[in-house]
Motif scaffolding. Sequence first.
Motif, short mmCIF file in Angstrom:
data_model
loop_
_atom_site.label_atom_id
_atom_site.label_comp_id
_atom_site.label_asym_id
_atom_site.label_seq_id
_atom_site.Cartn_x
_atom_site.Cartn_y
_atom_site.Cartn_z
N TRP A 193 41.51 22.09 -10.28
CA TRP A 193 41.78 21.79 -8.87
C TRP A 193 40.77 22.45 -7.95
N HIS A 194 39.92 23.30 -8.47
CA HIS A 194 38.90 23.98 -7.66
C HIS A 194 37.71 23.04 -7.44
N VAL A 195 37.94 21.86 -6.93
CA VAL A 195 36.90 20.84 -6.83
C VAL A 195 35.75 21.25 -5.91
N THR A 196 36.00 22.13 -4.96
CA THR A 196 34.93 22.60 -4.08
C THR A 196 34.47 24.00 -4.47
N GLY A 197 34.95 24.46 -5.63
CA GLY A 197 34.61 25.80 -6.08
C GLY A 197 35.64 26.81 -5.63
N THR A 226 38.65 29.18 -1.31
CA THR A 226 37.50 28.27 -1.36
C THR A 226 36.28 28.92 -0.70
N PRO A 227 35.08 28.36 -0.93
CA PRO A 227 33.89 28.88 -0.25
C PRO A 227 33.99 28.81 1.28
N ASP A 228 34.85 27.93 1.81
CA ASP A 228 35.06 27.83 3.26
C ASP A 228 36.14 28.78 3.74
#
Length: 75
Positions: free
Chosen positions: A39-43, A65-67
Amino acid sequence: MLLLGSFASGTADAVSDIDLFLIAYEGRFEQAWARRTEWHVTGAIVDWDESEGEPRSVAGHRWLTPDLVLVESII
């Protein structure tokens, strides 16, 4: 998967987290749990788990997330 909390109700703001509830088929919890990082599709900057006892049938997985959005999931 169900989206809960402020995003589901349309009241999310700049500091809201994402609350997910994931449902696995009966007897397939361990298989779903093994795939939780997909589920960590954006990292993810960091992720961590919370569960109690064995055998598990419910556990929590969270990541940042990175954001800098906190995602909390219950499987």
